[in-house]
Design a protein around this motif. Structure first.
Motif, PDB file in Angstrom:
ATOM      1  N   GLU A   1      -7.242   1.835  -6.256  1.00 30.84           N
ATOM      2  CA  GLU A   1      -7.082   3.031  -5.441  1.00 30.84           C
ATOM      3  C   GLU A   1      -8.419   3.551  -4.959  1.00 30.84           C
ATOM      4  O   GLU A   1      -9.474   3.239  -5.533  1.00 30.84           O
ATOM      5  CB  GLU A   1      -6.335   4.124  -6.212  1.00 30.84           C
ATOM      6  CG  GLU A   1      -7.087   4.678  -7.388  1.00 30.84           C
ATOM      7  CD  GLU A   1      -6.311   5.779  -8.100  1.00 30.84           C
ATOM      8  OE1 GLU A   1      -5.060   5.822  -8.006  1.00 30.84           O
ATOM      9  OE2 GLU A   1      -6.958   6.606  -8.756  1.00 30.84           O
TER      10      GLU A   1
ATOM     11  N   PHE B   1      -5.221   6.633  -1.638  1.00 31.90           N
ATOM     12  CA  PHE B   1      -4.511   5.436  -1.203  1.00 31.90           C
ATOM     13  C   PHE B   1      -4.552   4.400  -2.315  1.00 31.90           C
ATOM     14  O   PHE B   1      -5.595   4.189  -2.923  1.00 31.90           O
ATOM     15  CB  PHE B   1      -5.132   4.867   0.073  1.00 31.90           C
ATOM     16  CG  PHE B   1      -4.969   5.784   1.246  1.00 31.90           C
ATOM     17  CD1 PHE B   1      -3.844   5.713   2.048  1.00 31.90           C
ATOM     18  CD2 PHE B   1      -5.940   6.732   1.548  1.00 31.90           C
ATOM     19  CE1 PHE B   1      -3.683   6.571   3.119  1.00 31.90           C
ATOM     20  CE2 PHE B   1      -5.794   7.596   2.618  1.00 31.90           C
ATOM     21  CZ  PHE B   1      -4.659   7.517   3.407  1.00 31.90           C
TER      22      PHE B   1
ATOM     23  N   ALA C   1       0.847  -1.191   0.000  1.00 32.06           N
ATOM     24  CA  ALA C   1       0.000   0.000   0.000  1.00 32.06           C
ATOM     25  C   ALA C   1       0.881   1.239   0.000  1.00 32.06           C
ATOM     26  O   ALA C   1       1.930   1.263   0.643  1.00 32.06           O
ATOM     27  CB  ALA C   1      -0.914   0.004   1.219  1.00 32.06           C
ATOM     28  N   ASN C   2       0.457   2.239  -0.734  1.00 31.67           N
ATOM     29  CA  ASN C   2       1.080   3.560  -0.690  1.00 31.67           C
ATOM     30  C   ASN C   2       0.042   4.576  -1.154  1.00 31.67           C
ATOM     31  O   ASN C   2      -1.157   4.314  -1.061  1.00 31.67           O
ATOM     32  CB  ASN C   2       2.379   3.619  -1.515  1.00 31.67           C
ATOM     33  CG  ASN C   2       2.148   3.612  -3.005  1.00 31.67           C
ATOM     34  OD1 ASN C   2       1.046   3.410  -3.489  1.00 31.67           O
ATOM     35  ND2 ASN C   2       3.208   3.839  -3.749  1.00 31.67           N
ATOM     36  N   GLY C   3       0.442   5.715  -1.664  1.00 32.90           N
ATOM     37  CA  GLY C   3      -0.540   6.687  -2.109  1.00 32.90           C
ATOM     38  C   GLY C   3       0.095   7.951  -2.630  1.00 32.90           C
ATOM     39  O   GLY C   3       1.308   8.022  -2.835  1.00 32.90           O
TER      40      GLY C   3
END
Length: 139
Positions: free
Chosen positions: A70, A54, A27-29
């Motif tokens: 996302e 996200f 996970a990132n964003g």
């Protein structure tokens, strides 16, 4: 269905973090600041939006390509809250989104569902739904 032409330009800042990394992905964003123009005859509306988004990125093709999903909720300011016969009741709205995409080297291809409304803070709250395809290039 509304017949609205939508033009959107944005800049984003990717977060330099990876959460919950596994063999499947991580996970990132990013933050996205965008200018939006919705045109329908004389009912043209301009908007500015800021959204934290996200992503869950899947390890698929290594460093060459990878798919992702996302979601995000941000804020938007519209210069008019009437679009066609839709009364959004407020110039300040929430911008909700969910989407899927694939990044191939520096190119990003995505498809998103976006919803704009005031979350029932003022009535009527007709809201507006948008399906949008995006082609982006990372510098």
């Amino acid at each position: 269905m509304d017949n609205i032409d939508i033009y959107r330009a944005g800049i984003l800042k990717q977060w330099d973090v990876k959460w919950f990394e596994t063999k499947v992905g991580y996970a990132n964003g990013y933050f996205e600041l965008s200018y939006n123009r919705w045109e329908n005859g004389g009912d043209d509306v301009n908007a500015v939006a800021l959204s934290p988004v996200f992503q869950y990125v899947f390890h698929a093709g290594g460093a060459i390509w990878y798919p992702y999903i996302e979601a995000g909720i941000g804020v938007a300011y519209l210069d008019d809250y009437m679009i066609n016969d839709r009364d959004l009741s407020s110039n300040f709205l929430f911008e909700d989104r969910v989407g899927v995409g694939v990044r191939i080297k520096n190119m990003d291809i995505s498809f998103r569902y976006m919803h704009y409304s005031n979350a029932g803070l003022k009535e009527p709250n007709n809201g507006i739904d948008i399906l949008i395809g995006t082609l982006a290039w990372y510098f």
